[in-house]
Design a protein around this motif. Structure first.
Motif, PDB file in Angstrom:
ATOM      1  N   GLY A 187      10.607   6.064   2.796  1.00 27.92           N
ATOM      2  CA  GLY A 187      10.767   7.505   2.596  1.00 27.92           C
ATOM      3  C   GLY A 187      12.124   8.000   3.063  1.00 27.92           C
ATOM      4  O   GLY A 187      12.840   8.707   2.351  1.00 27.92           O
ATOM      5  N   ARG A 188      12.495   7.570   4.245  1.00 27.69           N
ATOM      6  CA  ARG A 188      13.784   8.006   4.793  1.00 27.69           C
ATOM      7  C   ARG A 188      14.944   7.479   3.944  1.00 27.69           C
ATOM      8  O   ARG A 188      15.923   8.186   3.682  1.00 27.69           O
ATOM      9  N   PHE A 223       8.503   9.439  -5.399  1.00 26.71           N
ATOM     10  CA  PHE A 223       7.292   8.785  -4.900  1.00 26.71           C
ATOM     11  C   PHE A 223       6.088   9.027  -5.805  1.00 26.71           C
ATOM     12  O   PHE A 223       5.151   8.229  -5.791  1.00 26.71           O
ATOM     13  N   LEU A 224       6.113  10.074  -6.575  1.00 25.31           N
ATOM     14  CA  LEU A 224       5.030  10.217  -7.563  1.00 25.31           C
ATOM     15  C   LEU A 224       5.156   9.137  -8.633  1.00 25.31           C
ATOM     16  O   LEU A 224       4.164   8.542  -9.051  1.00 25.31           O
ATOM     17  N   TYR A 271       4.087   5.990  -7.045  1.00 27.27           N
ATOM     18  CA  TYR A 271       2.629   5.938  -6.889  1.00 27.27           C
ATOM     19  C   TYR A 271       1.977   5.393  -8.159  1.00 27.27           C
ATOM     20  O   TYR A 271       1.055   4.590  -8.110  1.00 27.27           O
ATOM     21  N   ARG A 272       2.498   5.842  -9.283  1.00 26.84           N
ATOM     22  CA  ARG A 272       1.915   5.402 -10.561  1.00 26.84           C
ATOM     23  C   ARG A 272       2.282   3.955 -10.892  1.00 26.84           C
ATOM     24  O   ARG A 272       1.535   3.261 -11.554  1.00 26.84           O
ATOM     25  N   GLU A 302       0.866  -1.183   0.000  1.00 26.12           N
ATOM     26  CA  GLU A 302       0.000   0.000   0.000  1.00 26.12           C
ATOM     27  C   GLU A 302       0.905   1.236   0.000  1.00 26.12           C
ATOM     28  O   GLU A 302       1.942   1.248   0.680  1.00 26.12           O
ATOM     29  N   PHE A 303       0.506   2.257  -0.749  1.00 24.03           N
ATOM     30  CA  PHE A 303       1.408   3.381  -0.982  1.00 24.03           C
ATOM     31  C   PHE A 303       1.899   4.024   0.311  1.00 24.03           C
ATOM     32  O   PHE A 303       3.090   4.285   0.480  1.00 24.03           O
ATOM     33  N   SER A 304       0.967   4.287   1.241  1.00 21.80           N
ATOM     34  CA  SER A 304       1.400   4.993   2.446  1.00 21.80           C
ATOM     35  C   SER A 304       2.377   4.122   3.257  1.00 21.80           C
ATOM     36  O   SER A 304       3.318   4.639   3.864  1.00 21.80           O
ATOM     37  N   PHE A 334       5.687   4.404   1.580  1.00 21.14           N
ATOM     38  CA  PHE A 334       6.307   5.704   1.860  1.00 21.14           C
ATOM     39  C   PHE A 334       6.892   5.715   3.271  1.00 21.14           C
ATOM     40  O   PHE A 334       8.003   6.190   3.497  1.00 21.14           O
ATOM     41  N   ARG A 335       6.120   5.171   4.235  1.00 21.85           N
ATOM     42  CA  ARG A 335       6.615   5.143   5.607  1.00 21.85           C
ATOM     43  C   ARG A 335       7.892   4.294   5.708  1.00 21.85           C
ATOM     44  O   ARG A 335       8.824   4.625   6.415  1.00 21.85           O
ATOM     45  N   VAL A 337      12.565  13.752  -3.736  1.00 21.72           N
ATOM     46  CA  VAL A 337      11.771  12.768  -2.987  1.00 21.72           C
ATOM     47  C   VAL A 337      10.342  12.746  -3.531  1.00 21.72           C
ATOM     48  O   VAL A 337       9.742  11.685  -3.726  1.00 21.72           O
ATOM     49  N   GLN A 338       9.831  13.912  -3.807  1.00 16.12           N
ATOM     50  CA  GLN A 338       8.475  13.995  -4.347  1.00 16.12           C
ATOM     51  C   GLN A 338       8.371  13.318  -5.718  1.00 16.12           C
ATOM     52  O   GLN A 338       7.453  12.543  -5.975  1.00 16.12           O
TER      53      GLN A 338
END
Lengths: 382, 191
Positions: free
Chosen positions: B41-42, B67-68, B71-72, B32-34, B37-38, B63-64
């Motif tokens: 992300g670091r 993750f974009l 996300y795709r 799952e994306f979140s 990321f968790r 970073v953005q």
């Protein structure tokens, strides 16, 4: 000047450099990324659609020239069953269109005859704009829900076995096993209804529903709503109305209910080519904030949209009358009176138009609309 | 980036010297994306920071972007253990592209590497800060790919095979780039 450094010393020093990563901001970042990704998807889909339309136009031009030179005229029956279809857009011969509204959407034409068009939405969502034609039914089937129309603009969105129908213009009939209902412009709802005899909606959809009574399961968490609203305001203030409208159209619950938000939403909708939705926002503003200082402008703008863009002069006249009532001596009162008279004439209500023109002449004998109203009053019609 | 929810200054990650990284505490197998990321992300920010060298705005945008793209593409990933390497590949590709653009701009404007490009290192002792700055100055002279390989090998402890996969090159190319980077440090140390 810099000091020389060995590789091992560099490694030792840089190993201690680390990103300070605040876990408290992660949720907000995820929401922001989701909103941004959704926004980019919308833009990408629009670009694709624009390219499809351009290609279709080019194909039509080439086809037209070719036909003009070489071909014999096709029969009416052949023309009415002709569709041009690509991944994004299906255009029917009568001008009706069906569009896949998201990258993973799957839409197929099941039937396309003189009397019947049937489309199947297998996944994702689709936008449909149907040219009025009482002699032909236009049906979109999504699972066990079917949407039947005569002439309208609407969106069908599929989430597993649940289907959301949102009507922008006109009226549709939605049928599902065990029931049917009608939706009119501005309404949207999920089908089959949750309390119905059909199987329960998928967990993800159920979880998104604030309550069984709610018809709109697209409510977003507050933080995401705030982000989307912030982006909407930023786009609006920069004059990027199409982008602003796309955001609130896809995230209606992100829009606040303040007069300012509704006025900006109406502007975004109006200036991005969505007059029906713009009138909806303005009506909402007038219903809930009739005493707000922006209400007279909202009523006047509503009148203009109804008169010029939606072709509803009788309703426009009422909106201009409301603008005058809300601010009898305001900056818009003269124009509102003149427009009300014009709308009354256009609606065929000559008596009302003449009375209003006379009132205008009395109040503003040298007003900028005096001559045109006098002319209208003399002829009794436009 | 025209719209940047992550660009709010008070949300930005920044570089600092710390003793050890905090352990991640998330579901290891979720795609799952979140959760992704968790979990990473670091890690992505860390690789990006070390490759880019600490320009805060750039790191935030990187970073953005990573993750974009993730996300795709996340729906295409089937194996949770592949996510880390996949994100690293995206990050390295985008970071090296940024380095090349930065270098091109610097070449046209005849810019020199300045302290603004170097990471802010609050909390470090002055000697360590000076060493880190000196190290970044050497990294600034490396090719983008060479720098990425060096960072992954020596700062992220990636294996040669993994680096080859992340950088989409052969293992021998990785080794050659590491040797070139080492020679560069030796040359600097000998000055």
């Amino acid at each position: 000047m810099t000091q020389p450094i060995s590789e091992s010393a560099a490694i030792e020093a840089l190993r201690e450099v680390e990103v300070a990563w605040d876990p408290a901001t992660v949720e907000q970042r995820v929401l922001g990324l989701r909103a941004l990704a959704a926004h980019q998807e919308i833009r990408r889909a629009r670009l694709k659609r624009a390219a499809s339309v351009a290609l279709s136009c080019a194909a039509l031009v080439v086809g037209g020239i070719t036909a003009w030179h070489f071909a014999k005229p096709a029969s009416t029956a052949q023309v009415t069953t002709t569709v041009t279809h690509d991944l994004e857009l299906t255009r029917f011969a009568d001008g009706s269109t069906a569009r896949v509204a998201e990258p993973n959407g799957r839409l197929s034409v099941q039937k396309a005859t003189e009397h019947e068009v049937e489309l199947a939405l297998a996944a994702g969502s689709g936008d449909f704009e149907v040219t009025p034609n009482p002699a032909r039914s236009f049906v979109v089937v999504a699972g066990n829900v079917s949407v039947r129309v005569v002439g309208t603009q609407f969106r069908v969105e599929r989430a597993a076995e649940r289907v959301r129908v949102a009507v922008s213009r006109g009226k549709v009939e939605v049928r599902w096993p065990g029931g049917n209902t009608f939706l009119i412009a501005g309404e949207s709802r999920w089908f089959p209804p949750e309390a119905g005899p059909i199987e329960a909606p998928p967990a993800a959809v159920s979880a998104a529903l604030p309550s069984a009574a709610s018809a709109e399961p697209s409510a977003v968490p507050a933080a995401q709503a705030a982000l989307v609203r912030g982006q909407f305001l930023a786009h609006s203030r920069r004059g990027e109305y199409a982008a602003a409208y796309a955001l609130i159209a896809d995230n209606p619950s992100a829009l606040g209910s303040s007069a300012e938000d509704l006025m900006l939403a109406a502007d975004a909708a109006r200036l991005s080519g969505h007059p029906e939705q713009a009138s909806g926002y303005l009506k909402r503003l007038l219903q809930q904030d009739g005493k707000d200082s922006r209400a007279p402008l909202a009523a006047f703008t509503l009148g203009r949209i109804l008169l010029s863009q939606l072709g509803r002069p009788a309703q426009a006249a009422d909106a201009f009358a409301l603008a005058r009532r809300l601010s009898p001596h305001g900056a818009l009162s003269e124009d509102a009176l003149a427009r009300e008279a014009e709308a009354a004439f256009k609606a065929g209500n000559t008596a009302r138009g003449q009375a209003l023109a006379k009132a205008y002449g009395a109040a503003y004998p040298h007003g900028r609309n005096a001559a045109s109203l006098e002319k209208l009053s003399g002829s009794g019609q436009l | 980036m025209s719209i940047s929810p992550l660009s709010t200054r008070d949300q930005k990650p920044h570089l600092r010297l710390v003793g050890a990284s905090a352990a991640a505490e998330v579901d290891e197998d979720s795609l799952e994306f979140s959760a992704v990321f968790r979990r990473y992300g670091r890690y992505v920010a860390s690789i990006g920071a070390k490759i880019l060298g600490g320009a805060e705005d750039e790191l935030d945008d990187l970073v953005q972007e990573v993750f974009l793209e993730a996300y795709r593409g996340l729906s295409e990933v089937r194996e949770p253990r592949a996510v880390r390497g996949w994100l690293a590949r995206i990050c390295v590709r985008r970071a090296t592209r940024r380095l090349k653009r930065r270098r091109l701009r610097a070449w046209f404007s005849l810019d020199k590497v300045d302290d603004a490009r170097l990471p802010p290192m609050t909390g470090a002792n002055p000697e360590r800060s000076a060493q880190a700055r000196a190290a970044y100055r050497v990294l600034e002279r490396m090719d983008a790919e060479e720098r990425a390989v060096w960072v992954l090998r020596h700062l992220e402890d990636e294996s040669l095979d993994d680096i080859a996969a992340i950088c989409a090159c052969s293992k021998s190319t990785v080794q050659r780039r590491l040797r070139t980077a080492q020679a560069r440090f030796e040359k600097e140390a000998g000055k």
